[in-house]
Write an enzyme that holds these catalytic residues in place. Structure first.
Site, PDB file in Angstrom:
ATOM      1  N   GLY A 186       0.825  -1.203   0.000  1.00 51.33           N
ATOM      2  CA  GLY A 186       0.000   0.000   0.000  1.00 51.33           C
ATOM      3  C   GLY A 186       0.859   1.252   0.000  1.00 51.33           C
ATOM      4  NE  ARG A 237      -1.540  -5.283  -2.301  1.00 51.82           N
ATOM      5  CZ  ARG A 237      -1.199  -4.926  -1.069  1.00 51.82           C
ATOM      6  NH1 ARG A 237      -0.113  -5.435  -0.526  1.00 51.82           N
ATOM      7  NH2 ARG A 237      -1.929  -4.063  -0.383  1.00 51.82           N
ATOM      8  CG  ASP A 276       3.650  -6.483   7.805  1.00 53.94           C
ATOM      9  OD1 ASP A 276       3.115  -6.096   6.747  1.00 53.94           O
ATOM     10  OD2 ASP A 276       3.009  -6.927   8.765  1.00 53.94           O
ATOM     11  CB  THR A 322       2.844   0.977   6.387  1.00 51.78           C
ATOM     12  OG1 THR A 322       1.510   0.695   6.864  1.00 51.78           O
ATOM     13  CG2 THR A 322       3.815   0.761   7.539  1.00 51.78           C
ATOM     14  CG  ASP A 371      -2.026   0.344   8.971  1.00 49.44           C
ATOM     15  OD1 ASP A 371      -2.844   1.282   8.892  1.00 49.44           O
ATOM     16  OD2 ASP A 371      -2.165  -0.732   8.361  1.00 49.44           O
ATOM     17  CG  ASP A 402       1.620  -2.242  10.729  1.00 45.99           C
ATOM     18  OD1 ASP A 402       2.473  -1.619  10.069  1.00 45.99           O
ATOM     19  OD2 ASP A 402       0.812  -3.037  10.203  1.00 45.99           O
ATOM     20  NE  ARG A 462      -4.004  -6.280   8.000  1.00 47.89           N
ATOM     21  CZ  ARG A 462      -3.081  -6.162   7.058  1.00 47.89           C
ATOM     22  NH1 ARG A 462      -3.427  -5.975   5.807  1.00 47.89           N
ATOM     23  NH2 ARG A 462      -1.805  -6.208   7.369  1.00 47.89           N
TER      24      ARG A 462
END
Length: 328
Positions: free
Chosen positions: A15, A76, A107, A130, A132, A134, A176
């Site tokens: 993303g 992708r 990741d 990213t 997020d 994360d 997410r």
């Protein structure tokens, strides 16, 4: 001793996030500074397989530091998940005489890079991109700060209409598996409740909290919901439950979606991207590979890719406490 490298490649994968272009710019110009040829790989690992390469110089990245998205595009790649696909990618790099690969992504992108290195011994370096936030090994991933600003701006606008009509708004933000965006923007946006995957508030407690807010004199409310929250199957189920159990509330739902991943990167993300790009290139020059560059205690540090992938970020417990106090 510094290693002699003549040619490096850079790609963006997964993303997109604000700051990716600033990171590409930094990698390209750091390469130019050290007299290294820099090859841009288009469409992530898919482009790596197909040899979709283009040499970049300092002038080819002018005017992109303020742009969202990624000029190298992202895609992708099912084929890269196969040994045969990775073999093709390796062959493409060898034929182009590329000696190292810098991957900007999350990741999933790092997992692909690590497997690629383990199979072919090809030097890789990761830059975390990213929204997020994360990934272990950095306090901030590229795009996180920009996404926070985007969400807070949206919350402020939604609160205007919530106050005008005495409404309760459930606002879903990205996240997410983690609630970093929800927790930070919930506090900054003055939310009455913040629902995150790490803390199961429970439907009954949510209703109890909203009733308490109403009794305290609040005529409108904002509830921030991370998309990975476990209370309900989805944000619309939460709305239905509150509708059924709190008839005096006029409930609305707003899903912010992919607007959080777009837009011009913040000053923080532009500076962070610039620092990360330089660190990635110079680390490879120092013979360090299979690492991710990150921001820890204000400094650029390296974390083994394996640790960055397998680790799990933790929610700031102080922010949880602040959130509880602010919702009083």
């Amino acid at each position: 001793m510094p290693k002699t490298i003549k040619k490096l490649a850079v790609l963006t994968s997964g993303g997109d996030s604000p700051g990716m272009n600033a990171a590409i710019r930094s990698v390209v110009r750091a390469c130019a500074y050290h007299n290294i040829k820099c090859i841009g790989v288009y469409r992530g690992y898919e482009g790596l397989i197909e040899g979709d390469f283009n040499e970049m110089d300092a002038r080819s990245v002018k005017g992109i530091i303020n742009k969202g998205g990624t000029i190298l595009k992202s895609a992708r790649s099912k084929e890269f998940r196969t040994v045969e696909g990775r073999q093709k990618a390796f062959q493409s790099l060898i034929e182009a005489e590329i000696e190292g690969l810098i991957v900007i992504g999350g990741d999933g992108s790092f997992t692909g890079a690590l497997i690629f290195n383990q199979e072919f011994g090809f030097p890789v370096m990761g830059i975390p991109g990213t929204i997020d936030n994360d990934i272990v090994g950095t306090s901030h991933t590229l795009g996180f700060d920009t996404a926070l600003n985007t969400v807070v701006d949206a919350i402020d606008k939604i609160r205007d209409t919530a106050s005008s009509h005495n409404r309760l708004f459930f606002i879903e933000v990205m996240g997410r598996d983690v609630g970093h965006i929800a927790l930070n923007t919930g506090i900054a946006g003055g939310a009455e409740e913040i629902l995150i995957p790490e803390e199961d508030l429970g439907l009954d407690r949510l209703v109890e909290s909203l009733n308490k807010s109403r009794k305290s004199g609040k005529s409108s409310s904002i509830v921030i919901v991370a998309e990975g929250d476990k209370i309900g199957k989805n944000i619309f189920e939460l709305k239905d439950y509150v509708d059924e159990n709190m008839e005096d509330y006029d409930v609305r739902v707003s899903v912010l979606g992919h607007m959080q991943r777009g837009g011009s990167p913040s000053c923080f993300d532009r500076v962070l991207a610039s620092r990360m790009g330089v660190k990635a290139v110079e680390s490879m020059l120092n013979g360090q590979t299979n690492y991710m560059v990150g921001l820890l205690n204000g400094k650029m540090e390296l974390t083994p890719l394996d640790n960055a992938i397998k680790g799990k970020t933790k929610i700031n417990l102080e922010l949880l406490r602040v959130s509880d106090i602010m919702s009083t």
